[in-house]
Scaffold this motif. Structure first.
Motif, PDB file in Angstrom:
ATOM      1  N   SER A 191     -14.807  -1.772  -8.522  1.00 51.83           N
ATOM      2  CA  SER A 191     -14.518  -1.285  -7.073  1.00 51.83           C
ATOM      3  C   SER A 191     -13.123  -1.782  -6.895  1.00 51.83           C
ATOM      4  O   SER A 191     -12.272  -1.021  -6.375  1.00 51.83           O
ATOM      5  N   GLU A 192     -12.898  -3.072  -7.046  1.00 53.61           N
ATOM      6  CA  GLU A 192     -11.661  -3.531  -6.637  1.00 53.61           C
ATOM      7  C   GLU A 192     -10.413  -2.839  -7.357  1.00 53.61           C
ATOM      8  O   GLU A 192      -9.459  -2.482  -7.166  1.00 53.61           O
ATOM      9  N   THR A 208     -17.440 -10.124  -5.236  1.00 51.23           N
ATOM     10  CA  THR A 208     -16.875  -8.849  -5.030  1.00 51.23           C
ATOM     11  C   THR A 208     -17.067  -8.164  -6.477  1.00 51.23           C
ATOM     12  O   THR A 208     -16.911  -8.635  -7.530  1.00 51.23           O
ATOM     13  N   ALA A 216     -10.559   0.197  -8.958  1.00 51.04           N
ATOM     14  CA  ALA A 216     -10.556   1.533  -8.827  1.00 51.04           C
ATOM     15  C   ALA A 216      -9.720   1.803  -7.271  1.00 51.04           C
ATOM     16  O   ALA A 216      -9.177   2.944  -7.556  1.00 51.04           O
ATOM     17  N   ARG A 217      -9.748   0.974  -6.322  1.00 49.15           N
ATOM     18  CA  ARG A 217      -8.914   1.403  -5.191  1.00 49.15           C
ATOM     19  C   ARG A 217      -7.839   0.406  -5.176  1.00 49.15           C
ATOM     20  O   ARG A 217      -7.141   0.519  -4.165  1.00 49.15           O
ATOM     21  N   ASN A 218      -7.272  -0.502  -6.123  1.00 48.86           N
ATOM     22  CA  ASN A 218      -6.109  -0.984  -5.874  1.00 48.86           C
ATOM     23  C   ASN A 218      -5.002  -0.129  -6.042  1.00 48.86           C
ATOM     24  O   ASN A 218      -4.779   0.876  -6.862  1.00 48.86           O
ATOM     25  N   PRO A 219      -4.219  -0.102  -5.095  1.00 46.54           N
ATOM     26  CA  PRO A 219      -3.102   0.943  -4.925  1.00 46.54           C
ATOM     27  C   PRO A 219      -2.044   0.847  -6.130  1.00 46.54           C
ATOM     28  O   PRO A 219      -1.645   2.086  -6.464  1.00 46.54           O
ATOM     29  N   ILE A 263      -3.743   2.624  -9.030  1.00 48.83           N
ATOM     30  CA  ILE A 263      -3.771   4.409  -8.593  1.00 48.83           C
ATOM     31  C   ILE A 263      -2.447   4.774  -8.997  1.00 48.83           C
ATOM     32  O   ILE A 263      -2.294   5.989  -9.556  1.00 48.83           O
ATOM     33  N   PHE A 290       0.755  -1.230   0.104  1.00 50.31           N
ATOM     34  CA  PHE A 290      -0.003   0.174   0.025  1.00 50.31           C
ATOM     35  C   PHE A 290       0.699   1.177  -0.069  1.00 50.31           C
ATOM     36  O   PHE A 290       0.282   2.355  -0.289  1.00 50.31           O
ATOM     37  N   ASN A 311      -4.183  -6.781 -12.984  1.00 56.03           N
ATOM     38  CA  ASN A 311      -5.217  -6.612 -12.003  1.00 56.03           C
ATOM     39  C   ASN A 311      -6.600  -6.698 -12.679  1.00 56.03           C
ATOM     40  O   ASN A 311      -7.476  -7.307 -11.934  1.00 56.03           O
ATOM     41  N   ARG A 343      -8.157 -12.074  -0.100  1.00 58.27           N
ATOM     42  CA  ARG A 343      -9.095 -10.974  -0.163  1.00 58.27           C
ATOM     43  C   ARG A 343     -10.369 -11.191  -0.543  1.00 58.27           C
ATOM     44  O   ARG A 343     -11.411 -10.676  -0.252  1.00 58.27           O
TER      45      ARG A 343
END
Length: 296
Positions: A153-154, A149, A156-159, A162, A40, A136, A266
């Motif tokens: 969403s998964e 899941t 868009a928030r994957n570090p 990003i 992260f 990913n 996860r």
């Protein structure tokens, strides 16, 4: 022998991580915390810095990008071809098939620097950074399809996604990166490589995995032998030479990323089976990487 010596320092860190987990740092929360820190904070910093400061030349970068994307699609397709060999539920198969195309970026950056210095690190950083979103997307889409899941969403928030996208926007926008910020990010990136390799070693697992052995063998053959051979052909066809060609073959020959296990856990997938494949591919990569590096 020279190729083996090139691999020795980084694989020694992996072995050290495995030993430390057994004899010293065996608290239940320690290594998951290290993985969380790397995943992260440290590794996103490395990816952002690599993308923000890379010299992106479309004429030279596009063939490498398309070669990398071709490899990812090839690994995905070859994994699907091996589905009858697995004997697994759809969710378990979706968990394991990512081991055919995901790549260990910690090992990638370390070896690229040994092979071609700063130019190798920059080229590998750009290639890994642009391929992380696709890895990913492929993995999350399959796990989300069979799990509970939401794929978008998964992603868009994957570090890692990003950091890659943010670094690319920063680069293409022509924004300067202050020296203090660049130095800060570089220090975080250096820590990511060392701690990431130690965490890879600590994550090695040999527990019982369900399914047929033939299916696991197929995924290992795809990752360590077939994809590098495809990379060799793609690179020649697209005119890659020198550093980009070497980096492409090295990228294709990398063992599976430990993030495959994290993602599988996860998203409620087959964690033990993925952990077994990661462990096997990491150890076997000592042999396969030596072979491919010797050919470069």
């Amino acid at each position: 022998m020279q190729s083996l010596l090139l691999l020795l320092p980084d694989f020694s860190l992996i072995v050290l991580g495995a030993v430390l987990r057994q004899v010293m740092l065996n608290e239940a929360a320690f290594w998951p915390s290290v993985e969380k820190l790397v995943y992260f904070i440290l590794f996103p910093a490395l990816l952002f810095n690599a993308m923000a400061t890379a010299d992106i030349d479309p004429d030279g970068t596009l063939p490498l990008f398309f070669s990398g994307l071709g490899l990812m699609l090839s690994g995905f397709a070859l994994a699907w071809l091996g589905r009858p060999l697995m004997g697994l539920s759809p969710l378990a198969f979706a968990s394991r098939m990512q081991c055919a195309y995901r790549f260990n970026t910690y090992i990638a950056i370390a070896l690229a620097g040994k092979l071609h210095g700063p130019a190798g690190v920059a080229t590998m950083g750009a290639l890994c950074g642009t391929m992380v979103p696709f890895a990913n997307i492929f993995a999350v889409s399959q796990l989300a399809r069979h799990g509970q899941t939401n794929m978008l969403s998964e992603i868009a928030r994957n570090p890692l996604v990003i950091a890659t996208v943010a670094g690319l926007i920063w680069n293409l926008g022509g924004l300067p990166l202050p020296d203090a910020a660049a130095s800060f990010l570089k220090r975080l990136g250096d820590a990511a490589v060392a701690l990431g390799l130690l965490a890879v070693g600590a994550a090695l697992r040999w527990g019982k995995a369900e399914g047929r052995l033939a299916g696991s063998v197929w995924l290992l053959v795809v990752k360590l032998m077939l994809l590098p051979a495809i990379a060799w052909g793609l690179g020649r066809q697209l005119g890659l030479e020198g550093v980009p060609f070497d980096i492409l073959v090295l990228f294709a020959a990398l063992p599976t990323a430990s993030s495959a296990y994290i993602l599988a856990m996860r998203m409620g997938g087959d964690g033990p089976g993925v952990a077994w494949l990661i462990s096997a591919s990491t150890l076997l990569a000592i042999i396969s990487l030596t072979f491919w590096l010797q050919l470069l």
